[in-house]
Design a protein around this motif. Structure first.
Motif, PDB file in Angstrom:
ATOM      1  N   ALA A   1       0.813  -1.219   0.000  1.00  0.00           N
ATOM      2  CA  ALA A   1       0.000   0.000   0.000  1.00  0.00           C
ATOM      3  C   ALA A   1       0.845   1.267   0.000  1.00  0.00           C
ATOM      4  N   THR A   2       2.048   1.214   0.592  1.00  0.00           N
ATOM      5  CA  THR A   2       2.880   2.418   0.626  1.00  0.00           C
ATOM      6  C   THR A   2       3.369   2.829  -0.762  1.00  0.00           C
ATOM      7  N   ARG A   3       3.255   1.924  -1.736  1.00  0.00           N
ATOM      8  CA  ARG A   3       3.633   2.246  -3.105  1.00  0.00           C
ATOM      9  C   ARG A   3       2.542   3.048  -3.815  1.00  0.00           C
ATOM     10  N   ALA A   4       1.465   3.359  -3.124  1.00  0.00           N
ATOM     11  CA  ALA A   4       0.341   4.069  -3.747  1.00  0.00           C
ATOM     12  C   ALA A   4       0.530   5.582  -3.780  1.00  0.00           C
ATOM     13  N   ALA A   5       1.589   6.121  -3.166  1.00  0.00           N
ATOM     14  CA  ALA A   5       1.822   7.564  -3.230  1.00  0.00           C
ATOM     15  C   ALA A   5       2.110   7.977  -4.667  1.00  0.00           C
ATOM     16  N   LEU A   6       1.538   9.096  -5.079  1.00  0.00           N
ATOM     17  CA  LEU A   6       1.634   9.515  -6.470  1.00  0.00           C
ATOM     18  C   LEU A   6       3.072   9.812  -6.886  1.00  0.00           C
ATOM     19  N   GLY A   7       3.872  10.291  -5.978  1.00  0.00           N
ATOM     20  CA  GLY A   7       5.244  10.630  -6.318  1.00  0.00           C
ATOM     21  C   GLY A   7       6.212   9.460  -6.262  1.00  0.00           C
ATOM     22  N   THR A   8       5.734   8.267  -5.985  1.00  0.00           N
ATOM     23  CA  THR A   8       6.605   7.100  -5.891  1.00  0.00           C
ATOM     24  C   THR A   8       7.080   6.692  -7.279  1.00  0.00           C
TER      25      THR A   8
ATOM     26  N   LEU B   1      -6.500   6.144   2.567  1.00  0.00           N
ATOM     27  CA  LEU B   1      -5.525   7.202   2.825  1.00  0.00           C
ATOM     28  C   LEU B   1      -5.873   7.875   4.143  1.00  0.00           C
ATOM     29  N   ASP B   2      -4.908   7.917   5.053  1.00  0.00           N
ATOM     30  CA  ASP B   2      -5.074   8.555   6.356  1.00  0.00           C
ATOM     31  C   ASP B   2      -4.353   9.896   6.322  1.00  0.00           C
ATOM     32  N   LEU B   3      -5.092  10.979   6.478  1.00  0.00           N
ATOM     33  CA  LEU B   3      -4.514  12.326   6.426  1.00  0.00           C
ATOM     34  C   LEU B   3      -3.985  12.795   7.775  1.00  0.00           C
ATOM     35  N   GLY B   4      -4.112  12.000   8.825  1.00  0.00           N
ATOM     36  CA  GLY B   4      -3.601  12.384  10.137  1.00  0.00           C
ATOM     37  C   GLY B   4      -4.566  13.215  10.940  1.00  0.00           C
ATOM     38  N   THR B   5      -5.312  14.063  10.302  1.00  0.00           N
ATOM     39  CA  THR B   5      -6.314  14.896  10.949  1.00  0.00           C
ATOM     40  C   THR B   5      -7.352  15.286   9.906  1.00  0.00           C
ATOM     41  N   ARG B   6      -8.412  15.909  10.335  1.00  0.00           N
ATOM     42  CA  ARG B   6      -9.465  16.278   9.400  1.00  0.00           C
ATOM     43  C   ARG B   6      -8.985  17.355   8.444  1.00  0.00           C
ATOM     44  N   ARG B   7      -9.305  17.162   7.190  1.00  0.00           N
ATOM     45  CA  ARG B   7      -8.941  18.094   6.138  1.00  0.00           C
ATOM     46  C   ARG B   7     -10.143  18.351   5.234  1.00  0.00           C
ATOM     47  N   LYS B   8     -10.065  19.429   4.520  1.00  0.00           N
ATOM     48  CA  LYS B   8     -11.050  19.749   3.488  1.00  0.00           C
ATOM     49  C   LYS B   8     -10.489  19.276   2.156  1.00  0.00           C
ATOM     50  N   VAL B   9     -11.063  18.213   1.616  1.00  0.00           N
ATOM     51  CA  VAL B   9     -10.565  17.585   0.399  1.00  0.00           C
ATOM     52  C   VAL B   9     -11.422  18.059  -0.765  1.00  0.00           C
ATOM     53  N   THR B  10     -10.780  18.682  -1.769  1.00  0.00           N
ATOM     54  CA  THR B  10     -11.505  19.238  -2.916  1.00  0.00           C
ATOM     55  C   THR B  10     -11.239  18.489  -4.209  1.00  0.00           C
ATOM     56  N   GLY B  11     -10.324  17.523  -4.216  1.00  0.00           N
ATOM     57  CA  GLY B  11     -10.058  16.811  -5.455  1.00  0.00           C
ATOM     58  C   GLY B  11      -9.156  15.617  -5.234  1.00  0.00           C
ATOM     59  N   ILE B  12      -9.044  14.786  -6.270  1.00  0.00           N
ATOM     60  CA  ILE B  12      -8.236  13.574  -6.232  1.00  0.00           C
ATOM     61  C   ILE B  12      -7.527  13.434  -7.573  1.00  0.00           C
ATOM     62  N   ILE B  13      -6.295  12.919  -7.533  1.00  0.00           N
ATOM     63  CA  ILE B  13      -5.488  12.674  -8.726  1.00  0.00           C
ATOM     64  C   ILE B  13      -5.077  11.206  -8.695  1.00  0.00           C
ATOM     65  N   THR B  14      -5.312  10.495  -9.790  1.00  0.00           N
ATOM     66  CA  THR B  14      -4.984   9.074  -9.859  1.00  0.00           C
ATOM     67  C   THR B  14      -4.054   8.816 -11.036  1.00  0.00           C
ATOM     68  N   ALA B  15      -3.310   7.716 -10.925  1.00  0.00           N
ATOM     69  CA  ALA B  15      -2.409   7.266 -11.990  1.00  0.00           C
ATOM     70  C   ALA B  15      -2.341   5.750 -11.951  1.00  0.00           C
ATOM     71  N   GLY B  16      -1.847   5.154 -13.039  1.00  0.00           N
ATOM     72  CA  GLY B  16      -1.722   3.703 -13.118  1.00  0.00           C
ATOM     73  C   GLY B  16      -0.430   3.212 -12.501  1.00  0.00           C
TER      74      GLY B  16
ATOM     75  N   LYS C   1      -2.088   4.637  -8.088  1.00  0.00           N
ATOM     76  CA  LYS C   1      -1.364   5.666  -7.332  1.00  0.00           C
ATOM     77  C   LYS C   1      -2.314   6.840  -7.134  1.00  0.00           C
ATOM     78  N   VAL C   2      -2.303   7.412  -5.935  1.00  0.00           N
ATOM     79  CA  VAL C   2      -3.312   8.406  -5.574  1.00  0.00           C
ATOM     80  C   VAL C   2      -2.658   9.586  -4.867  1.00  0.00           C
ATOM     81  N   ALA C   3      -3.226  10.779  -5.084  1.00  0.00           N
ATOM     82  CA  ALA C   3      -2.901  11.994  -4.322  1.00  0.00           C
ATOM     83  C   ALA C   3      -4.189  12.776  -4.109  1.00  0.00           C
ATOM     84  N   LEU C   4      -4.308  13.433  -2.966  1.00  0.00           N
ATOM     85  CA  LEU C   4      -5.481  14.228  -2.634  1.00  0.00           C
ATOM     86  C   LEU C   4      -5.137  15.710  -2.644  1.00  0.00           C
ATOM     87  N   VAL C   5      -6.114  16.514  -2.998  1.00  0.00           N
ATOM     88  CA  VAL C   5      -5.953  17.962  -3.105  1.00  0.00           C
ATOM     89  C   VAL C   5      -6.963  18.620  -2.181  1.00  0.00           C
ATOM     90  N   GLY C   6      -6.536  19.660  -1.478  1.00  0.00           N
ATOM     91  CA  GLY C   6      -7.443  20.367  -0.569  1.00  0.00           C
ATOM     92  C   GLY C   6      -6.706  21.379   0.267  1.00  0.00           C
TER      93      GLY C   6
END
Length: 629
Positions: A290-297, A315-330, A404-409
């Protein structure tokens, strides 16, 4: 009612006939019961109607609309508002009184109508503000040869800056633009060039580019704010929010959409339903954890175990966040694995999960994923997600579930709740008692006991520094005053000579030359020096004589009292006020150490004789030498 209908229609087009009025009433009856937006007929094209905005078009738009078709749309705005219509395109084959193909807008209940419109009798303005919250749009066609049909958008009267879906960035000249885009512009024909990070070519369709950038949702529409900045050489293509942009060349201006909350969020931890342990043909192990799922890996991504059903990536953000988008890759270019569609759910505690349903709030929203294994795809959350945990649940994929995933917010804005008012209760004032460490508080000033010591130390240091600087300055000033009289004394009278020039600086050049002529010790340069020297001679009486023709020189002796001379009030011969020297007392009689410059006394001891005079240089003033008596 008939007259009112004709007057309203005559103001904006041609008065409808009785047949057209009957069709409007029949269409309105067929579209009941009332709703925020309904359509019926075989001539309807792309249609998206919402309570606050929408877009509708004829069939096959922008191609030629079919023959003998009809379509009716019922538009309704919230109570208390009126409808604002934006004509994007009205290209119906012209005919007399628009009898073959026409567009008619009316509210039969209120008796108002606008139209009919066709190519030779189109709307006079791009915007039409109605006086009603309900409008029926009727389109019909007969046999014709050409015509794109119609494209119409609407919003409430609260958005006077409404634009059509066909408006491009080149339609504006100002640097900052703010417009209201209606819902439904995503599927309208029009090209866009660029991506959210670079910006968009100014020839792009504005509202469609706003959907691609994730500024607004196509099913809602909304206010769009952008800037027109200097263009770039090349615009890269991208796939985002269900739209493909094109690769574009240099343009004069580019469109930059303003999005307040769009920073990359840091992921504290990754978790997954399972991960794939691969053993390749060479027998080498590769862990798709699962740690290989970071977008910059770099390298391969996370992949689920092939036998896993309902795989998910958390994905655990550590604390509450306002998430406005998601970026995915293969997975990567080496492995052709990627996810083509997925659901998203969120949780605040990691136990209770809530599926994301978008603005509709009815069905779980399906996000469009990747189309290859190496490109990135963006999707916006409108409205945003507020949570700590976010799960991505793949629904369809190519060959294998790999992601691979990244969150935006952004961070949540902290809003402090107002404290309830509590009336103050007077307390008894304690009787002060003497304690070694107690202090008397200053009225009106609250001192923090923890900060009082540090503040006192700082005040003492500053006061000591100021006192030290003042002492040094005072000492330097006193030393300067003491040195000044001594310097003036040394410069004023040196070796019995008076001060020739008034100067504050004592230098060797201000002293009389050592060859100054004294009567008692003449030198080779004494005759020339005596004539140029204007200072009084300090010699004994009857030691110098003057020639009969020379003017009397200044005397160095005190005149007799009967000449009116007053003795100056001085303590010594050197402490004399002013720049000129006062008279000195005659020296007491002493044995003479010089003889006349005549013949030497043969009987007496050897005396000092003046050296012979040297001839004067040409042009020099004559020197007079006097012998002693």
């Amino acid at each position: 009612m008939r007259k009112t209908f004709e007057r309203a229609a005559g103001a904006h087009g041609v008065s409808p006939g009785p047949c057209q009025l009957g069709k409007l009433r029949q269409g309105a009856a067929q579209l009941s019961p009332p709703a925020f937006g309904l359509s019926a007929g075989d001539g309807c094209g792309h249609t998206l109607l919402t309570p606050h905005s929408g877009t509708l078009s004829s069939k096959n738009y922008p191609g030629t609309y079919p023959n003998h078709t009809t379509c009716r749309w019922r538009l309704r705005a919230p109570p208390g508002t009126s409808l604002l219509l934006a004509f994007g395109d009205v290209d119906l084959e012209p005919s007399e009184r628009c009898t073959h193909s026409s567009l008619l807008l009316a509210d039969p209940q209120a008796g108002t109508a606008y139209g009919p419109y066709c190519r030779n009798a189109g709307p006079t303005t791009p915007l039409l503000l109605t006086n009603s919250s309900t409008v029926t749009v009727l389109f019909n066609s007969t046999s014709h040869r050409s015509g794109r049909g119609l494209l119409l958008s609407y919003a409430t009267s609260q958005h006077p800056d409404l634009v059509s879906c066909l408006v491009r960035g080149t339609h504006y000249t100002q640097e900052h633009v703010s417009v209201y885009c209606p819902a439904g512009c995503k599927d309208i024909d029009g090209d866009i060039w660029g991506n959210p990070s670079q910006g968009y070519r100014d020839t792009s369709v504005l509202c469609k580019a706003a959907v691609h950038a994730g500024v607004i949702a196509d099913e809602l529409g909304g206010q769009v704010t952008l800037s027109r900045e200097k263009g770039i050489t090349l615009y890269e293509s991208a796939f985002a929010n269900g739209l493909h942009s094109k690769r574009g060349s240099l343009s004069e201006k580019r469109l930059i959409f303003h999005k307040a909350c769009g920073d990359a969020l840091e992921v504290a931890a990754f978790n997954a339903s399972s991960w794939w342990h691969e053993v390749d043909a060479l027998g080498q192990d590769r862990a798709w954890v699962a740690t290989r799922a970071a977008l910059g890996t770099t390298g391969h991504s996370w992949a689920a175990e092939p036998s896993t059903e309902a795989a998910w990536l958390e994905l655990d953000l550590g604390t509450r966040r306002k998430v406005t988008g998601i970026i995915t890759a293969g997975s990567s270019k080496q492995h052709n694995y990627y996810v083509t569609s997925y659901h998203v759910s969120s949780s605040r505690d990691g136990k209770n999960w809530r599926p994301y349903r978008g603005s509709s709030g009815q069905d779980d929203k399906v996000f469009e994923g990747n189309i290859d294994s190496h490109g990135e795809v963006s999707n916006a959350f409108i409205p945003p997600i507020v949570a700590r945990y976010v799960r991505v649940m793949p629904q369809s994929w190519h060959q294998r579930v790999a992601l691979k995933v990244a969150l935006v917010g952004c961070q949540l804005a902290r809003v402090r709740a107002p404290r309830p008012y509590v009336p103050s209760i007077p307390k008894e004032v304690p009787v002060p008692t003497s304690h070694p460490g107690s202090h008397t508080p200053i009225p009106g000033i609250a001192l923090d006991p923890e900060k009082a010591g540090s503040m006192l130390l700082v005040m003492l240091l500053v006061g000591g520094f100021v006192l030290l600087c003042s002492s040094l300055l005072l000492l330097a000033f006193l030393c300067r005053r003491k040195r000044k009289p001594a310097a003036e004394l040394n410069c004023g009278i040196t070796k019995g000579h008076p001060k020739l020039e008034s100067s504050q600086v004592c230098s060797l050049q201000s002293l009389p030359p050592p060859s100054s002529a004294l009567a008692s010790f003449p030198t080779a340069a004494a005759p020339g020096d005596l004539s140029r020297t204007h200072s009084p001679e300090y010699a004994e009486p009857d030691l110098l004589q003057q020639s009969p023709g020379s003017p009397p020189g200044p005397s160095t002796f005190k005149p007799p009292p009967d000449e009116g001379y007053a003795l100056p009030l001085v303590l010594s011969h050197y402490a004399v006020p002013g720049q000129r020297h006062e008279y000195a007392e005659p020296l007491p009689p002493e044995p003479e150490y010089a003889t006349p410059f005549g013949e030497p006394d043969p009987t007496g001891p050897a005396r000092y004789h003046a050296p012979p005079l040297r001839p004067a240089s040409p042009g020099a003033p004559p020197h007079v030498y006097h012998e002693a008596l």
